[in-house]
Structures are given as structure tokens and as C-alpha cells.
Enzyme design. Structure first.
Site, PDB file in Angstrom:
ATOM      1  N   GLU A   1       0.794  -1.230   0.000  1.00  0.00           N
ATOM      2  CA  GLU A   1       0.000   0.000   0.000  1.00  0.00           C
ATOM      3  C   GLU A   1       0.829   1.285   0.000  1.00  0.00           C
ATOM      4  O   GLU A   1       0.677   2.139   0.863  1.00  0.00           O
ATOM      5  CB  GLU A   1      -0.956  -0.020   1.191  1.00  0.00           C
ATOM      6  CG  GLU A   1      -1.948  -1.162   1.078  1.00  0.00           C
ATOM      7  CD  GLU A   1      -2.902  -1.262   2.247  1.00  0.00           C
ATOM      8  OE1 GLU A   1      -4.099  -1.334   1.987  1.00  0.00           O
ATOM      9  OE2 GLU A   1      -2.455  -1.289   3.391  1.00  0.00           O
TER      10      GLU A   1
HETATM   11  C1  ACM Z   1      -2.172  -5.478   4.072  1.00  0.00           C
HETATM   12  O1  ACM Z   1      -3.264  -5.939   4.460  1.00  0.00           O
HETATM   13  N1  ACM Z   1      -2.037  -4.170   3.870  1.00  0.00           N
HETATM   14  C2  ACM Z   1      -1.008  -6.325   3.825  1.00  0.00           C
END
Ligand code: ACM
Length: 559
Positions: free
Chosen positions: A372
Site C-alpha cells: 500500500e
Molecule cells: C495489508 O493488508 N495491507 C497487507
């Protein structure tokens, strides 16, 4: 990518959760309270089943073993004469012999408390004499592997044999499951409890080498004692890796002596603004030691370059893109923060952190996150991850990354989200030889709600009841080259969870479902059979004082 929103303060959520628990218990939904926690009714749906009488037989073990048969005869009854006897033979290295004695001591201690029996340890005695024999036997077939074992019991005793101490340890966990649930109790059980092990022959070894669970100690901090409790639950189901998510936007949780601001500033808080915390080197090493004694390898994660607001608050000079939010950051949005993707200062920082975490970690893996990251270019991202990957290798560890790190050449990738072509990127990395740990968020994320109205957890990856957690095949989530998948991991993110009680409610009963997917042969996986074995685990959790959800899809025995 998900935006995780809880929207309630810790206190408001606590009141809400308490109200919801009381309401649900009152209507028979069956939220189980912790030890001695009253009389919430059994789940609906599948309906209560009568508790089976007599000792637990081989067909009730979780995770299901490779093969198990129940013999005839009375089985082995623990008495005042019962000892745990080790037999390691003259050729075993001294360290192995010592380790087998330690495992014997651990087992004896676990048996003594609830039984009130003396259960002595007899080192290098006759493993076939009255009692429980732990036999180190390198002549067992090679396919037994390091974790496999053989367990037999009859009226004369129980014998566990394995090629390694680790295999013996896994066998002792099966033995726990062959005894009545009261064996898990913290104090002496009622007089008259029959401590009988059914007459069985069990041959066992795991399907996958990597069977993990992750605890997010960054969003909410959990003390070393609380992490040990978490480890206890994993060990019972033969989980062998504990991934600690040590850093995120809301907090940095491990002391790095050369970077004191990380803990002086970055550890003060957690989601909702409640006080945070961190592990000193000694705390962390104590967790590692406790895990090692239960044959779990700690996998530390330093999430880079995103999920890094706590670093940016501590060392603002690493915030060249000005992505930091005001500190403390107590919300649960993701994807906004990033370390400076280039420059000497940032790589000096990552090198120091990685060197220290590697120094404190005996296990082979060091997880570098990589998930992310939304505010830098793909080229900047790949360049950063490549540098950090090289630093981990230079520190003598194997880098692990979330699946976004696939194009950057990280050798072990944890699959959680295939959207936006990430599944294709992971497939390409696997073709180049990368190994994959399966954590599909819609199946294995233990922070997802059981159902939409459930008071804890999130729903961005869907809802996951025990059946949904159990009915998938790690080898067939994606089309990957044979042998790429080395195992499975169940992550427990803690944006909405701030007590061990809440962790338990999310962990049980789904953890054993996922543990069985990781351990048991594919041919043994069958929801209808599993749910009956799972139902019997409830009495074990009651005895241990573990909270759990009496989910309606599981036919819990009436109490
Ligand atoms: C995640 O759930 N951001 C690895």
C-alpha cells in the site's frame, strides 16, 4: 486499496462492544465470555450436539493428522506412576538430548498442574516403561521430516518418536488433544477426572513447511505477556511461524538504540489515541525465546516504505515528500505515508534498523512490508524495495514482502491482494523462482468480521465465518508453478482490537480452521468432519480460559 474506517473512539467502541456482547448473549447468539464467564447459550443454526463420552479418539485431532487409527482396549491412564521418559540414544548430539529433556519437562509441567499427579521426568530411561516416552529416532523414514512424528498408545503407555526434537514437540501437542479438555486448565481439575489417552496409532507430518499467524502490535500494542498468550494458542494447533507486524502509521514498537526517537516519539500512541508501547531488545528476545520453546519462528516486520507515519514523526528529515499526518496519528486510513524513496539518509536509516532487528532475530526471515504505497512512482518504489532487499540479504536474512513487492525481486512474497494485476505480477515472480505464503485477505484475514453485524473487525475483504476460512485450497488460489506455495499465514490486524479478549474472539474458532489447511493432507480436508472436531475444541478453550465465538456454523456441544 481498502480504506479502513472504524469511526468510533476506543471508549465509545468499548461501550458499544460491551452492549453488543450483552445483547447478543441475551438473544442466544452465543458470544462466549472468558474464563468462568457465565452461561451464554450455544450457537443456533447447526444446533447443539451431545458431548461425546470417553477419551478423545484419534479421529478428533485438530489439525487432522496424516493417518490415525483408534485401537481396541482401555488406553493409557495417567497415574501416580506416570513419568515422561526420554530416550535419545548414545549418538544424539548433547544439545539435542538436552532439548528433548526440556520438551519432556515442558510436557510434564503441563500435565502436573491439571492432574495433580507427580509426573516426573526420567532422562534417557526406557521409553517403553510406564508413562510417556519421547524417543529421538533418526532411523524413522526420511519423509517424516523435521516436524513429523509417530504416536502410539495402549494400556502400557504412550510413545512419541520423531527424527528431531521439533517432531517430538509437535507430537506432544497431539497428546494434549488426546486427553480430556480439562488438561488445559490452569489449576487442578475436579477429583475423579479420568486422565485416559485412547489407544491410537498416529503417523503425522505437515503439508506445508510454513504455517503462520500474524499479530499487528502497531495499531494496538500488546505486551510481551499478551503475545505469549497468543503464542500458546498457535502452538496447540502446530502453527510454526509468528509474524509480528512491528511498525505502522500509528506506532513503532521495537527499540532501535541508534534511533531513539522511534520509540521516544513513535511509540507513544496507538489507534484511537490510547497509550502505545514498545519492546526493548530484552522484551523482544523474551518473546523470541518463548516462541522458540514452542517451535515457532518469529518473523519481524518493519513495514517500508509506506505505513511509515510513525517514522516520519520521529525523524522528519526522512519525509522528503511531505506525506506525514499530524502526530500522533490515531486514525486507520492507509496508503498516505512514505519514507523518502531515495537518498543516503533513508538508506542509512533502513540499514541500521535492519541490522538491529536481524541481530535480535535468530530465525531466517525479515519481513520488509512493501504494501500500500500510493504516493511515489512505481520506479521509485521498486528502487527503494531493491535497496532494502539487498540490505536484508547483507544482514544474513531472507527478505519477505507483501505481494506488491513482487516486481522488485523479493524472494518470498506474502499474497494478500491480487487486485489491479498484482496476481499476475506475483505469478511472474513465482515463475522466476519466488516462494509464496498464502494469506488471501478474503479467506485468512482474522480481522474480518464473521458477519456484517459482528461488533469487532472490518469488512473491506468480506466477511469470514469458520466455514469460509476452511473451504479453500492454498495451492489453487492462483495458478502458480508447482512448489511455489510454501505455506499459509493468518494475519490478525488490530485496528479494532485492543485487548487479548478481543484477539481471542477473532482467533477462535477460525485459527484452527486455517491451521488445519496448513498442516493436514488435502485428502483429509472436509468441512462436515472438521466442524465436529472443531466443536469439541470449545470445551478445551473453556478449560483454558480462552474466549471464543460460538459460531452457529459449528455444532458446539450443549453445556
Ligand atoms: C495489508 O493488508 N495491507 C497487507
Amino acid at each position: 486499496m481498502p480504506i479502513r474506517t472504524a469511526g468510533l473512539s476506543a471508549r465509545a467502541r468499548g461501550v458499544f462492544v460491551l452492549a453488543a456482547v450483552l445483547l447478543l448473549a441475551a438473544v442466544g447468539f452465543g458470544v462466549q465470555r472468558a474464563a468462568g464467564g457465565g452461561d451464554a447459550g450455544p450457537g443456533g443454526g447447526a444446533g447443539p450436539a451431545a458431548a461425546p463420552a470417553g477419551p478423545r479418539t484419534a479421529d478428533r485431532i485438530v489439525p487432522a493428522p496424516l493417518s490415525a487409527t483408534t485401537g481396541s482396549g482401555p488406553g493409557y491412564r495417567l497415574t501416580a506412576r506416570t513419568a515422561v521418559r526420554t530416550a535419545t540414544g548414545p549418538d544424539a548430539p548433547a544439545q539435542q538430548a538436552q532439548e528433548v529433556r526440556r520438551i519432556a519437562g515442558q510436557l510434564a509441567e503441563a500435565l502436573r498442574r491439571p492432574t495433580g499427579l507427580p509426573v516426573e521426568v526420567v532422562a534417557d530411561g526406557d521409553a517403553a516403561a510406564d508413562g510417556i516416552g519421547l524417543l529421538l529416532d533418526p532411523a524413522l523414514p526420511a519423509e517424516t521430516g523435521a516436524e513429523g512424528y509417530r504416536l502410539t498408545s495402549d494400556a502400557t503407555g504412550v510413545r512419541i518418536s520423531a527424527r528431531t526434537p521439533e517432531g517430538l514437540y509437535r507430537g506432544t501437542q497431539t497428546l494434549r488433544q488426546l486427553l480430556p479438555p480439562q488438561i488445559e486448565g490452569p489449576a487442578k481439575a475436579a477429583d475423579g477426572t479420568e486422565w485416559t489417552v485412547a489407544p491410537v496409532t498416529v503417523e503425522d507430518r505437515p503439508r506445508y513447511a510454513y504455517r503462520g499467524a500474524m499479530l499487528d502490535v502497531a495499531r494496538h500494542f500488546f505486551t510481551p505477556a499478551e503475545v505469549k498468550g497468543f503464542i500458546d494458542r498457535l502452538a496447540l494447533y502446530k502453527v510454526n511461524h509468528l509474524h509480528l507486524h512491528l511498525t505502522d502509521d500509528q506506532g513503532w514498537r521495537i527499540e532501535i538504540p541508534s534511533r531513539p526517537e522511534l520509540t521516544r516519539v513513535g511509540a507513544v500512541s496507538e489507534v484511537d489515541g490510547t497509550p502505545g508501547g514498545f519492546y526493548t531488545a530484552a522484551d523482544y528476545q523474551e518473546i523470541v525465546r518463548y516462541a522458540q520453546e514452542r517451535y515457532l519462528t518469529v518473523v519481524p516486520e518493519i513495514d517500508l516504505p509506506g505505513h511509515s507515519n510513525a517514522v516520519l514523526a520521529s525523524y522528519p528529515e526522512l519525509d522528503c515528500t511531505r506525506s506525514a499526518r499530524p502526530w500522533p496519528y490515531t486514525g486507520i486510513e492507509v496508503g498516505f505515508s512514505t519514507l523518502c524513496p531515495t537518498g543516503d539518509a533513508v538508506f542509512a536509516f533502513t540499514r541500521e534498523v535492519i541490522a538491529e532487528v536481524a541481530r535480535l532475530t535468530p530465525g531466517p526471515y525479515l519481513h520488509i512490508g512493501g504494501d500500500e504505497v500510493k504516493t511515489i512512482s512505481s520506479a521509485e518504489y521498486a528502487g527503494f524495495v531493491q535497496q532494502v532487499n539487498a540490505q536484508v540479504l547483507a544482514a544474513g536474512k531472507t527478505p519477505v514482502g507483501w505481494n506488491q513487492a513482487a516486481p522488485a525481486g523479493v524472494g518470498v512474497l506474502q499474497y494478500w491482494d491480487g487486485r489491479g494485476g498484482r496476481d499476475v505480477e506475483l505469478g511472474q515472480a513465482a515463475e522466476r523462482g519466488a516462494k509464496v505464503i498464502m494469506s488471501p485477505s478474503g479467506r485468512s484475514y482474522l480481522d474480518m468480521k464473521y458477519e456484517k453485524s459482528y461488533p469487532l473487525g472490518l469488512v473491506w475483504a468480506g466477511t469470514i465465518d469458520a466455514r469460509h476460512a476452511y473451504t479453500w485450497d492454498p495451492d489453487n488460489v492462483l495458478k502458480l508453478p508447482a512448489g511455489s506455495v510454501i505455506g499459509i499465514e493468518a494475519p490478525l490486524w488490530t485496528e479494532t482490537l485492543d485487548t487479548p479478549y478481543e484477539l481471542d474472539l477473532m482467533l477462535l474458532p477460525r485459527l484452527p480452521a486455517l491451521a488445519e489447511l496448513g498442516w493436514s493432507p488435502k485428502a483429509a480436508l472436509d468441512w462436515d468432519g472438521f466442524k465436529r472436531r472443531l466443536a469439541e475444541e470449545g470445551a478445551r478453550w473453556d478449560a483454558a480460559g480462552y474466549a471464543y465465538e460460538r459460531r452457529p456454523e459449528v455444532p458446539w456441544p450443549a453445556r
